[in-house]
Design an enzyme around this catalytic site. Sequence first.
Site, PDB file in Angstrom:
ATOM      1  N   ASP A   1      28.454  96.660  27.787  1.00 24.60           N
ATOM      2  CA  ASP A   1      29.347  97.638  28.412  1.00 24.60           C
ATOM      3  C   ASP A   1      28.925  99.088  28.167  1.00 24.60           C
ATOM      4  O   ASP A   1      29.757  99.991  28.085  1.00 24.60           O
ATOM      5  CB  ASP A   1      30.803  97.421  27.943  1.00 24.60           C
ATOM      6  CG  ASP A   1      31.241  95.990  28.157  1.00 24.60           C
ATOM      7  OD1 ASP A   1      30.820  95.396  29.163  1.00 24.60           O
ATOM      8  OD2 ASP A   1      31.988  95.459  27.312  1.00 24.60           O
TER       9      ASP A   1
ATOM     10  N   LYS B   1      25.415  99.995  32.007  1.00 25.25           N
ATOM     11  CA  LYS B   1      24.140  99.583  32.635  1.00 25.25           C
ATOM     12  C   LYS B   1      24.248  99.529  34.155  1.00 25.25           C
ATOM     13  O   LYS B   1      23.345  99.944  34.872  1.00 25.25           O
ATOM     14  CB  LYS B   1      23.729  98.184  32.141  1.00 25.25           C
ATOM     15  CG  LYS B   1      23.575  98.075  30.645  1.00 25.25           C
ATOM     16  CD  LYS B   1      23.324  96.645  30.211  1.00 25.25           C
ATOM     17  CE  LYS B   1      24.506  95.720  30.302  1.00 25.25           C
ATOM     18  NZ  LYS B   1      25.623  96.005  29.392  1.00 25.25           N
TER      19      LYS B   1
ATOM     20  N   LYS C   1      26.163 101.164  36.239  1.00 28.02           N
ATOM     21  CA  LYS C   1      26.113 102.504  36.835  1.00 28.02           C
ATOM     22  C   LYS C   1      24.677 103.023  36.857  1.00 28.02           C
ATOM     23  O   LYS C   1      24.217 103.575  37.856  1.00 28.02           O
ATOM     24  CB  LYS C   1      27.013 103.474  36.037  1.00 28.02           C
ATOM     25  CG  LYS C   1      26.751 104.912  36.457  1.00 28.02           C
ATOM     26  CD  LYS C   1      27.433 105.973  35.663  1.00 28.02           C
ATOM     27  CE  LYS C   1      26.755 107.298  36.027  1.00 28.02           C
ATOM     28  NZ  LYS C   1      27.510 108.476  35.685  1.00 28.02           N
TER      29      LYS C   1
ATOM     30  N   GLY D   1      30.061  92.155  33.287  1.00 26.41           N
ATOM     31  CA  GLY D   1      30.952  92.914  34.167  1.00 26.41           C
ATOM     32  C   GLY D   1      30.355  94.300  34.274  1.00 26.41           C
ATOM     33  O   GLY D   1      30.393  95.063  33.314  1.00 26.41           O
ATOM     34  N   HIS D   2      29.734  94.602  35.404  1.00 28.22           N
ATOM     35  CA  HIS D   2      29.036  95.878  35.574  1.00 28.22           C
ATOM     36  C   HIS D   2      29.799  96.718  36.595  1.00 28.22           C
ATOM     37  O   HIS D   2      29.948  96.322  37.745  1.00 28.22           O
ATOM     38  CB  HIS D   2      27.590  95.628  36.035  1.00 28.22           C
ATOM     39  CG  HIS D   2      26.785  94.856  35.032  1.00 28.22           C
ATOM     40  ND1 HIS D   2      25.518  94.396  35.265  1.00 28.22           N
ATOM     41  CD2 HIS D   2      27.075  94.476  33.759  1.00 28.22           C
ATOM     42  CE1 HIS D   2      25.071  93.766  34.190  1.00 28.22           C
ATOM     43  NE2 HIS D   2      25.999  93.793  33.261  1.00 28.22           N
TER      44      HIS D   2
ATOM     45  N   GLN E   1      24.812  91.845  29.157  1.00 27.10           N
ATOM     46  CA  GLN E   1      25.162  91.830  27.737  1.00 27.10           C
ATOM     47  C   GLN E   1      24.351  92.952  27.059  1.00 27.10           C
ATOM     48  O   GLN E   1      24.206  93.989  27.651  1.00 27.10           O
ATOM     49  CB  GLN E   1      24.906  90.451  27.100  1.00 27.10           C
ATOM     50  CG  GLN E   1      25.863  89.374  27.608  1.00 27.10           C
ATOM     51  CD  GLN E   1      25.534  88.858  28.992  1.00 27.10           C
ATOM     52  OE1 GLN E   1      24.447  88.356  29.217  1.00 27.10           O
ATOM     53  NE2 GLN E   1      26.451  88.988  29.916  1.00 27.10           N
TER      54      GLN E   1
ATOM     55  N   PRO F   1      41.088  94.333  25.116  1.00 21.98           N
ATOM     56  CA  PRO F   1      40.798  95.652  24.545  1.00 21.98           C
ATOM     57  C   PRO F   1      39.490  95.590  23.762  1.00 21.98           C
ATOM     58  O   PRO F   1      39.262  94.629  23.022  1.00 21.98           O
ATOM     59  CB  PRO F   1      41.981  95.928  23.616  1.00 21.98           C
ATOM     60  CG  PRO F   1      42.708  94.642  23.471  1.00 21.98           C
ATOM     61  CD  PRO F   1      42.302  93.729  24.582  1.00 21.98           C
TER      62      PRO F   1
ATOM     63  N   GLY G   1      30.418 110.829  33.308  1.00 23.42           N
ATOM     64  CA  GLY G   1      31.599 110.264  33.971  1.00 23.42           C
ATOM     65  C   GLY G   1      31.205 108.985  34.672  1.00 23.42           C
ATOM     66  O   GLY G   1      30.018 108.688  34.799  1.00 23.42           O
TER      67      GLY G   1
HETATM   68  P1  GDP Z   1      28.050  97.579  31.789  1.00 21.03           P
HETATM   69  O1  GDP Z   1      28.525  96.193  31.516  1.00 21.03           O
HETATM   70  O2  GDP Z   1      27.038  98.046  30.809  1.00 21.03           O
HETATM   71  O3  GDP Z   1      27.593  97.782  33.210  1.00 21.03           O
HETATM   72  O4  GDP Z   1      29.317  98.534  31.583  1.00 21.03           O
HETATM   73  P2  GDP Z   1      30.845  98.246  32.028  1.00 21.03           P
HETATM   74  O5  GDP Z   1      30.968  98.477  33.469  1.00 21.03           O
HETATM   75  O6  GDP Z   1      31.331  96.961  31.494  1.00 21.03           O
HETATM   76  O7  GDP Z   1      31.589  99.343  31.175  1.00 21.03           O
HETATM   77  C1  GDP Z   1      31.284 100.688  31.287  1.00 21.03           C
HETATM   78  C2  GDP Z   1      32.568 101.430  31.692  1.00 21.03           C
HETATM   79  O8  GDP Z   1      32.383 102.821  31.540  1.00 21.03           O
HETATM   80  C3  GDP Z   1      32.900 101.242  33.162  1.00 21.03           C
HETATM   81  O9  GDP Z   1      34.281 101.360  33.318  1.00 21.03           O
HETATM   82  C4  GDP Z   1      32.193 102.427  33.824  1.00 21.03           C
HETATM   83  O10 GDP Z   1      32.795 102.812  35.057  1.00 21.03           O
HETATM   84  C5  GDP Z   1      32.393 103.488  32.792  1.00 21.03           C
HETATM   85  N1  GDP Z   1      31.337 104.506  32.670  1.00 21.03           N
HETATM   86  C6  GDP Z   1      29.991 104.395  32.832  1.00 21.03           C
HETATM   87  N2  GDP Z   1      29.401 105.575  32.504  1.00 21.03           N
HETATM   88  C7  GDP Z   1      30.389 106.415  32.144  1.00 21.03           C
HETATM   89  C8  GDP Z   1      30.416 107.768  31.664  1.00 21.03           C
HETATM   90  O11 GDP Z   1      29.407 108.436  31.489  1.00 21.03           O
HETATM   91  N3  GDP Z   1      31.657 108.299  31.374  1.00 21.03           N
HETATM   92  C9  GDP Z   1      32.812 107.576  31.528  1.00 21.03           C
HETATM   93  N4  GDP Z   1      33.959 108.169  31.222  1.00 21.03           N
HETATM   94  N5  GDP Z   1      32.809 106.311  31.967  1.00 21.03           N
HETATM   95  C10 GDP Z   1      31.615 105.735  32.245  1.00 21.03           C
HETATM   96  P1  IMO Z   2      28.035  93.148  30.097  1.00 21.57           P
HETATM   97  O1  IMO Z   2      26.835  92.707  30.883  1.00 21.57           O
HETATM   98  C1  IMO Z   2      30.322  92.815  26.421  1.00 21.57           C
HETATM   99  C2  IMO Z   2      30.324  88.914  24.449  1.00 21.57           C
HETATM  100  C3  IMO Z   2      31.623  88.146  24.370  1.00 21.57           C
HETATM  101  C4  IMO Z   2      31.413  87.380  23.087  1.00 21.57           C
HETATM  102  C5  IMO Z   2      29.934  87.028  23.124  1.00 21.57           C
HETATM  103  C6  IMO Z   2      29.638  85.639  23.681  1.00 21.57           C
HETATM  104  O2  IMO Z   2      29.196  93.534  30.912  1.00 21.57           O
HETATM  105  O3  IMO Z   2      27.630  94.173  29.090  1.00 21.57           O
HETATM  106  P2  IMO Z   2      29.689  84.543  26.082  1.00 21.57           P
HETATM  107  O4  IMO Z   2      30.748  84.519  27.134  1.00 21.57           O
HETATM  108  O5  IMO Z   2      28.416  85.197  26.527  1.00 21.57           O
HETATM  109  O6  IMO Z   2      29.450  83.212  25.463  1.00 21.57           O
HETATM  110  O7  IMO Z   2      30.305  85.457  24.912  1.00 21.57           O
HETATM  111  O8  IMO Z   2      29.330  88.002  23.961  1.00 21.57           O
HETATM  112  N1  IMO Z   2      29.910  89.314  25.801  1.00 21.57           N
HETATM  113  C7  IMO Z   2      29.955  90.571  26.256  1.00 21.57           C
HETATM  114  N2  IMO Z   2      30.426  91.689  25.694  1.00 21.57           N
HETATM  115  N3  IMO Z   2      29.741  92.873  27.627  1.00 21.57           N
HETATM  116  C8  IMO Z   2      29.222  91.771  28.199  1.00 21.57           C
HETATM  117  O9  IMO Z   2      28.499  91.812  29.328  1.00 21.57           O
HETATM  118  C9  IMO Z   2      29.357  90.535  27.529  1.00 21.57           C
HETATM  119  N4  IMO Z   2      28.995  89.255  27.809  1.00 21.57           N
HETATM  120  C10 IMO Z   2      29.324  88.522  26.733  1.00 21.57           C
HETATM  121  O10 IMO Z   2      32.719  89.010  24.304  1.00 21.57           O
HETATM  122  O11 IMO Z   2      31.584  88.246  21.986  1.00 21.57           O
HETATM  123 MG    MG Z   3      30.318  95.187  31.125  1.00 24.21          MG
END
Ligand code: GDP
Ligand code: IMO
Ligand code: MG
Length: 423
Positions: A13, A16, A18, A40-41, A225, A305, A414
């Site tokens: 999270d 990536k 973005k 979840g991207h 991940q 959370p 952002g």
């Molecule tokens: P990923 O799994 O690495 O693609 O990241 P996620 O989408 O799960 O989580 C990143 C969260 O931060 C998402 O809600 C994005 O929209 C948000 N985000 C990404 N870059 C920024 C940033 O520079 N600032 C803020 N405030 N939010 C960001």
């Molecule tokens: P993105 O690509 C954050 C975490 C789970 C758990 C562990 C194992 O959005 O960054 P799994 O379902 O893979 O067997 O869970 O890995 N986890 C993540 N945490 N972002 C993810 O993906 C994740 N994918 C798995 O919360 O701790």
């Molecule tokens: Mg994610």
Amino acid sequence: MKADVVLGLQWGDEGKGKIVDVLCDRYQAVARYHGGSNAGHTLEFNGQKVVLSVLPSGIFNRKIRNVIGSGVVLDVAALRRELNALESLGHRVIDWQNLLISKKAHLVLPTHCLLDRFAEERLGERKIGSTQKGIAPAYADKILRKGIRVGDLLQPDFALRCRKLMEDHAKQLQLLFSEEIDLETLFQKFMENINILSQFTLIDTEPVLQEILNGGGRILAEGAQATLLDLDYGSYPFVTSSSTLSGGACVGLGIAPQRIGEVYGVFKAYCTRVGNGPFPTEIKNGDTKKLRELGNEFGAVTKRPRRTGWLDLPALKYAIMLNGVTKLIITKVDVLSAMETVQVCTHYLVDGKRMDLVSTWVDSDKATPVFKEFKSWGNVNGIREKSQLPVTLIDYVTFLEKELGIPIVYVSVGPDRTQMVER
Ligand code: GDP
Ligand code: IMO
Ligand code: MG
């Protein structure tokens, strides 16, 4: 030409999705190399927010190919849900013809998801915090050489093989967890969902990728991940079940190591973790709630959370080493604007000894993080030029660059596609 990699350096999270969305214009293809719908991207553009779990994050760029690579485990039910959600936002991906799916990618069956769920429940206190998307059981079947691949769909015994494997799973569920399942209904639903694949190109993707590179095109490999969740080098057993590292891009896409170019390591200006496991810089006071709310730190997939903590340089150094990171991208610096001060863990003390690089996960209660404090900065959401960045933020970024020995080439200010500052 080379394939560049975008991957996360923390526990996922980092933003990536973005970053891939922003960079993909310079490439001919974006290719997901591992993981499944546990990812979840989030992408934000034109006032819209979309969350991709299965599709690569270059999908909205219709000039380029998007590839679901061989290292991915594909859940067709999740793909169908994602396509429906996108369609309700006005994106009819199914018509775009820019998605290729590897025939070597393994399928996640509905019974994999059930096995994942019950296995977690049985672990009780020691549970991993899995997303329960069937990831570990699907990879386990792949390793056991029982898995079913996308390309098997083209074979006459496909349905029979799926049913047999699901029957095996049903027996396991009964024996291990005393769970009776309605196998017939699950099987029929799966066979319905699998039809979705007939709308896409199922192909051996590695020669396609090789052809792009040989023809002077560039590829962006998208990690899911992140490094500290890597099966081998993460905080085992609190990890995911695939190779998240840059080396995983070679295996997951069938690209030779010498064809890897830049490795973009993405990290947040602080840390989050959504599942269980060690987290030495975790914030235990009221700041954790504040940071979670400011950063909207709730799981993109499970809405859980996220745990929050301060930036951890020993862990980041380890991640940079494992991946051979050549360029760094820092995200979410805007979130720290409202914090009074910003802390960075420069090293830990473990049994009185200094530890500068994590390579063994010591219990959080044994590792004492040592912090350096920085002044925060004002609102940076509207900044697009490096000359406009506040001095306090420049000091912070320069400090990190010096400590990590790698240039920070972008600062994300952002969630929107446009909220990027190139340095
Ligand atoms: P990923 O799994 O690495 O693609 O990241 P996620 O989408 O799960 O989580 C990143 C969260 O931060 C998402 O809600 C994005 O929209 C948000 N985000 C990404 N870059 C920024 C940033 O520079 N600032 C803020 N405030 N939010 C960001
Ligand atoms: P993105 O690509 C954050 C975490 C789970 C758990 C562990 C194992 O959005 O960054 P799994 O379902 O893979 O067997 O869970 O890995 N986890 C993540 N945490 N972002 C993810 O993906 C994740 N994918 C798995 O919360 O701790
Ligand atoms: Mg994610």
